[in-house]
Design a protein around this motif. Structure first.
Motif, PDB file in Angstrom:
ATOM      1  N   GLU A 257       6.331  11.900  -9.579  1.00 51.63           N
ATOM      2  CA  GLU A 257       5.389  11.959  -8.453  1.00 51.63           C
ATOM      3  C   GLU A 257       4.549  13.233  -8.448  1.00 51.63           C
ATOM      4  O   GLU A 257       3.693  13.395  -7.580  1.00 51.63           O
ATOM      5  N   TYR A 258       4.763  14.121  -9.426  1.00 58.78           N
ATOM      6  CA  TYR A 258       3.927  15.317  -9.529  1.00 58.78           C
ATOM      7  C   TYR A 258       2.791  15.138 -10.528  1.00 58.78           C
ATOM      8  O   TYR A 258       1.919  16.008 -10.628  1.00 58.78           O
ATOM      9  N   LEU A 259       2.831  14.054 -11.258  1.00 63.45           N
ATOM     10  CA  LEU A 259       1.852  13.787 -12.312  1.00 63.45           C
ATOM     11  C   LEU A 259       1.030  12.555 -11.928  1.00 63.45           C
ATOM     12  O   LEU A 259       1.510  11.698 -11.200  1.00 63.45           O
ATOM     13  N   PRO A 260      -0.199  12.423 -12.430  1.00 64.85           N
ATOM     14  CA  PRO A 260      -1.049  11.303 -12.010  1.00 64.85           C
ATOM     15  C   PRO A 260      -0.912  10.043 -12.860  1.00 64.85           C
ATOM     16  O   PRO A 260      -1.647   9.088 -12.630  1.00 64.85           O
ATOM     17  N   TRP A 261       0.056  10.004 -13.785  1.00 61.68           N
ATOM     18  CA  TRP A 261       0.015   8.973 -14.819  1.00 61.68           C
ATOM     19  C   TRP A 261       1.062   7.883 -14.708  1.00 61.68           C
ATOM     20  O   TRP A 261       0.867   6.797 -15.250  1.00 61.68           O
ATOM     21  N   TYR A 262       2.199   8.118 -14.065  1.00 64.40           N
ATOM     22  CA  TYR A 262       3.330   7.206 -14.205  1.00 64.40           C
ATOM     23  C   TYR A 262       3.601   6.325 -12.985  1.00 64.40           C
ATOM     24  O   TYR A 262       4.298   5.321 -13.109  1.00 64.40           O
ATOM     25  N   ARG A 263       3.086   6.696 -11.818  1.00 66.54           N
ATOM     26  CA  ARG A 263       3.333   5.904 -10.605  1.00 66.54           C
ATOM     27  C   ARG A 263       2.028   5.365 -10.013  1.00 66.54           C
ATOM     28  O   ARG A 263       1.986   5.008  -8.844  1.00 66.54           O
ATOM     29  N   LYS A 264       0.985   5.301 -10.799  1.00 65.99           N
ATOM     30  CA  LYS A 264      -0.331   4.919 -10.262  1.00 65.99           C
ATOM     31  C   LYS A 264      -0.480   3.409 -10.094  1.00 65.99           C
ATOM     32  O   LYS A 264      -1.284   2.954  -9.303  1.00 65.99           O
ATOM     33  N   ARG A 265       0.283   2.613 -10.880  1.00 65.87           N
ATOM     34  CA  ARG A 265       0.222   1.154 -10.770  1.00 65.87           C
ATOM     35  C   ARG A 265       1.638   0.608 -10.609  1.00 65.87           C
ATOM     36  O   ARG A 265       2.535   0.990 -11.366  1.00 65.87           O
ATOM     37  N   PRO A 266       1.871  -0.299  -9.645  1.00 61.39           N
ATOM     38  CA  PRO A 266       3.227  -0.797  -9.391  1.00 61.39           C
ATOM     39  C   PRO A 266       3.913  -1.365 -10.624  1.00 61.39           C
ATOM     40  O   PRO A 266       5.116  -1.140 -10.833  1.00 61.39           O
ATOM     41  N   ASP A 267       3.176  -2.078 -11.470  1.00 60.10           N
ATOM     42  CA  ASP A 267       3.803  -2.669 -12.646  1.00 60.10           C
ATOM     43  C   ASP A 267       4.205  -1.614 -13.675  1.00 60.10           C
ATOM     44  O   ASP A 267       5.075  -1.853 -14.518  1.00 60.10           O
ATOM     45  N   GLY A 400      -4.529  25.137  11.021  1.00 63.51           N
ATOM     46  CA  GLY A 400      -4.652  23.879  11.770  1.00 63.51           C
ATOM     47  C   GLY A 400      -5.946  23.154  11.459  1.00 63.51           C
ATOM     48  O   GLY A 400      -6.437  22.378  12.276  1.00 63.51           O
ATOM     49  N   ASP A 401      -6.486  23.369  10.264  1.00 61.02           N
ATOM     50  CA  ASP A 401      -7.754  22.762   9.846  1.00 61.02           C
ATOM     51  C   ASP A 401      -7.459  21.405   9.214  1.00 61.02           C
ATOM     52  O   ASP A 401      -7.042  21.322   8.056  1.00 61.02           O
ATOM     53  N   ILE A 402      -7.690  20.318   9.969  1.00 63.15           N
ATOM     54  CA  ILE A 402      -7.346  18.990   9.481  1.00 63.15           C
ATOM     55  C   ILE A 402      -8.238  18.570   8.319  1.00 63.15           C
ATOM     56  O   ILE A 402      -7.820  17.803   7.434  1.00 63.15           O
ATOM     57  N   ASP A 403      -9.456  19.078   8.267  1.00 60.82           N
ATOM     58  CA  ASP A 403     -10.328  18.757   7.132  1.00 60.82           C
ATOM     59  C   ASP A 403      -9.805  19.389   5.846  1.00 60.82           C
ATOM     60  O   ASP A 403      -9.834  18.764   4.778  1.00 60.82           O
ATOM     61  N   LEU A 404      -9.313  20.619   5.921  1.00 62.09           N
ATOM     62  CA  LEU A 404      -8.726  21.260   4.749  1.00 62.09           C
ATOM     63  C   LEU A 404      -7.446  20.539   4.336  1.00 62.09           C
ATOM     64  O   LEU A 404      -7.166  20.389   3.141  1.00 62.09           O
ATOM     65  N   LEU A 405      -6.679  20.070   5.322  1.00 62.22           N
ATOM     66  CA  LEU A 405      -5.481  19.294   5.029  1.00 62.22           C
ATOM     67  C   LEU A 405      -5.840  18.032   4.244  1.00 62.22           C
ATOM     68  O   LEU A 405      -5.181  17.678   3.265  1.00 62.22           O
ATOM     69  N   LYS A 406      -6.889  17.350   4.666  1.00 60.19           N
ATOM     70  CA  LYS A 406      -7.319  16.134   3.963  1.00 60.19           C
ATOM     71  C   LYS A 406      -7.772  16.452   2.542  1.00 60.19           C
ATOM     72  O   LYS A 406      -7.493  15.691   1.608  1.00 60.19           O
ATOM     73  N   LEU A 407      -8.426  17.558   2.364  1.00 61.31           N
ATOM     74  CA  LEU A 407      -8.852  17.952   1.017  1.00 61.31           C
ATOM     75  C   LEU A 407      -7.654  18.289   0.135  1.00 61.31           C
ATOM     76  O   LEU A 407      -7.654  17.985  -1.070  1.00 61.31           O
ATOM     77  N   ALA A 408      -6.637  18.888   0.723  1.00 64.27           N
ATOM     78  CA  ALA A 408      -5.421  19.174  -0.039  1.00 64.27           C
ATOM     79  C   ALA A 408      -4.777  17.880  -0.519  1.00 64.27           C
ATOM     80  O   ALA A 408      -4.397  17.749  -1.690  1.00 64.27           O
ATOM     81  N   VAL A 409      -4.658  16.906   0.378  1.00 61.50           N
ATOM     82  CA  VAL A 409      -4.066  15.613   0.010  1.00 61.50           C
ATOM     83  C   VAL A 409      -4.939  14.910  -1.022  1.00 61.50           C
ATOM     84  O   VAL A 409      -4.440  14.316  -1.986  1.00 61.50           O
ATOM     85  N   LEU A 410      -6.251  14.979  -0.861  1.00 64.51           N
ATOM     86  CA  LEU A 410      -7.181  14.337  -1.794  1.00 64.51           C
ATOM     87  C   LEU A 410      -7.007  14.872  -3.210  1.00 64.51           C
ATOM     88  O   LEU A 410      -7.134  14.132  -4.184  1.00 64.51           O
ATOM     89  N   HIS A 411      -6.714  16.183  -3.330  1.00 62.52           N
ATOM     90  CA  HIS A 411      -6.597  16.804  -4.645  1.00 62.52           C
ATOM     91  C   HIS A 411      -5.194  16.680  -5.243  1.00 62.52           C
ATOM     92  O   HIS A 411      -4.972  17.124  -6.378  1.00 62.52           O
ATOM     93  N   ASP A 412      -4.263  16.095  -4.505  1.00 66.11           N
ATOM     94  CA  ASP A 412      -2.944  15.878  -5.076  1.00 66.11           C
ATOM     95  C   ASP A 412      -3.054  14.938  -6.279  1.00 66.11           C
ATOM     96  O   ASP A 412      -3.753  13.920  -6.229  1.00 66.11           O
ATOM     97  N   PRO A 413      -2.370  15.240  -7.393  1.00 66.28           N
ATOM     98  CA  PRO A 413      -2.530  14.431  -8.608  1.00 66.28           C
ATOM     99  C   PRO A 413      -2.222  12.950  -8.427  1.00 66.28           C
ATOM    100  O   PRO A 413      -3.016  12.096  -8.847  1.00 66.28           O
ATOM    101  N   LEU A 414      -1.093  12.604  -7.806  1.00 62.15           N
ATOM    102  CA  LEU A 414      -0.755  11.189  -7.660  1.00 62.15           C
ATOM    103  C   LEU A 414      -1.629  10.512  -6.619  1.00 62.15           C
ATOM    104  O   LEU A 414      -2.099   9.388  -6.833  1.00 62.15           O
TER     105      LEU A 414
END
Length: 488
Positions: A257-267, A400-414
């Protein structure tokens, strides 16, 4: 020696017992005072009864106190240990459930990814409260030992904003080393010497020596592929070893779950995981395990209390770092371990402000890190991707910056491999609203988030994940333990 150790989140009964018995394996620490604190009086009562039983059974002068008044527990403490889970299993369930609606399938969700980032938002305000108490009422120069996840974010906040002497501690490195020693046929883990460096849960064995002989990539791959158990349980981890050239400390499920390659598709998920135990990639595996463990402990508590009557066996002292650090600081018996601290040049190709996990030595002068380590480029690249997410997450939690929080989640690899920006924006709104009780810094943003959710057009789905298991009942757990006892 007589000094005070405060344990925050001591209601984590099993872990607190382990720390307690480890520390009492040091002969000089018989007169130490342990001050336990937790929000749950019920859990505090259970753990205090267990520790009192241990003290009585071993004829020790050790003092154990318990209070829900955290500041009182910290007052005068030389060491403060945190093993808190802010929001408990209730909030943690949302860390897994809500991202699944947007296609994000997590095994653990406590470090980065959507769940880990929100976990950090809940923890960081509380961590800063701990730091304030440490600065104001703890012993001068008190050391803060953080065991709580998300390790890097919590430690980052304590160091950069809490302004206390902090070290983050985890056992992933030790567990990885034990695996390597086993597959290489070592008679003892002490035959393996290693340098492991990176960031928490993305640390890399960049130098391995068995009885002084350097172990290369090909030998290590062959050893893992020949192992009858690890070849199946660690398929993803072995694949990363083949591609990166070094082994990761973290379990198959965590690493996935730290990498963008192995959990991106359910199959694809089922191809890389193993369902023999939660830690190898099961959807929401740690949530299930934690729920079962809590239920089991509550039901079987009398047995745990009875087991506390046994003598402490120093030969069974665990490899958790805390007791060894305290022993080194207080007695000057040198200890080598792997610690989470601010980088400041320790790892040459990671950012200076990052919280890294790397080798260090402890004696009466403190924790001294081995500096000048350079990671293989691919390892550094994956670490940097997570560090950027951690940095934004910490700063969002502070502001408490919710926009920065969203950007953090957006940049998460998975998350980035699975979700669109529109989905991320709505998912974060949904998570902040659901967890508002534990997110005081976002109170001002909740009404607008609710309004946006009421008008949302982003489609979601109710999905259990690619590899979900139901929480087992106490009766099922008993039957399984009985079966294992018969076959074992």
């Amino acid at each position: 020696m007589s000094f005070k150790i405060a344990i925050i989140g001591a209601g984590s009964v099993g872990f607190t017992k382990k720390l307690f018995t480890d520390i009492l394996c040091v002969p000089e620490f018989r007169d130490v005072e342990f001050a336990l604190t937790d929000l749950s009086e019920h859990n505090l009562g259970m753990i205090k009864a267990i520790l009192d039983r241990i003290v009585e059974a071993n004829g020790l002068p050790t003092k154990v106190t318990a209070t829900t008044d955290r500041r009182k527990a910290i007052e005068g403490a030389r060491y403060v240990i945190s093993c808190v889970r802010v929001g408990g299993l209730e909030a943690y369930a949302d860390d897994i459930r809500i991202p699944l609606k947007y296609g994000i399938d997590q095994c653990v969700g406590d470090t980065i990814c959507a769940g880990g980032i929100l976990y950090g938002q809940r923890n960081i305000p509380v961590i800063l409260d701990f730091c304030k108490d440490i600065r104001e009422v703890a012993d001068t120069g008190a050391k803060f030992l953080n065991y709580a996840n998300p390790m890097a974010m919590n430690t980052w906040a304590a160091v950069e904003y809490g302004k206390v002497d902090t070290v983050g501690l985890c056992h992933g490195v030790q567990h990885g080393a034990e695996q390597i020693a086993e597959v290489l046929g070592a008679k003892s883990r002490h035959e393996l010497d290693y340098v492991c460096s990176g960031i928490n849960h993305q640390t890399w064995f960049i130098d391995l020596r068995l009885n002084g002989r350097k172990i290369g990539k090909d030998e290590l791959i062959a050893a893992f592929e020949a192992h009858p158990v690890y070849s199946q349980q660690e398929k993803l981890r072995i694949d990363v070893l083949k591609r990166f050239g070094v082994y990761s400390t973290e379990s198959n499920g965590h690493l996935s779950e730290y990498l963008p390659w192995y959990r991106k598709r359910p199959d694809e998920i089922t191809r890389w995981i193993d369902m023999s135990d939660w830690i190898h990639g099961e959807t929401g595996g740690y949530l299930r395990y934690s729920t079962e463990t809590r239920n089991w402990f509550e039901t079987e508590y009398p047995q745990f209390l009875e087991a506390a009557s046994k003598p402490i066996d120093p030969a069974k002292r665990s490899n958790e770092h805390a007791s060894h650090i305290l022993e080194a600081l207080e007695t000057n018996r040198v200890y080598r371990g792997h610690f989470n601290v601010r980088n400041d040049g320790v790892i040459t190709n990671l950012p200076q402000d990052a919280i890294i996990e790397s080798p260090g030595f402890v004696d009466r002068f403190g924790i001294n890190m081995a500096a000048g380590i350079t990671l293989p480029e691919a390892c550094a690249a994956t670490c940097i991707a997570s560090i950027n997410v951690q940095r934004m997450s910490v700063h969002a939690a502070i502001s408490g910056d919710i926009d920065l929080l969203k950007l953090a989640v957006l940049h998460d690899p998975l998350v980035g491999a699975v979700s669109t920006p529109e989905e991320v924006w709505q998912m974060v709104d949904e998570m902040v609203v659901a967890q508002a009780a534990w997110l005081p810094q976002y109170a001002h943003a909740v009404p607008a988030a609710k309004e946006r959710l009421s008008k949302s057009v982003v489609k979601t789905r109710e999905w259990a994940g690619a590899a979900r298991r139901n929480v087992r009942s106490i009766e099922e757990l008993r039957a399984e333990k009985a079966a294992l006892k018969q076959t074992g």
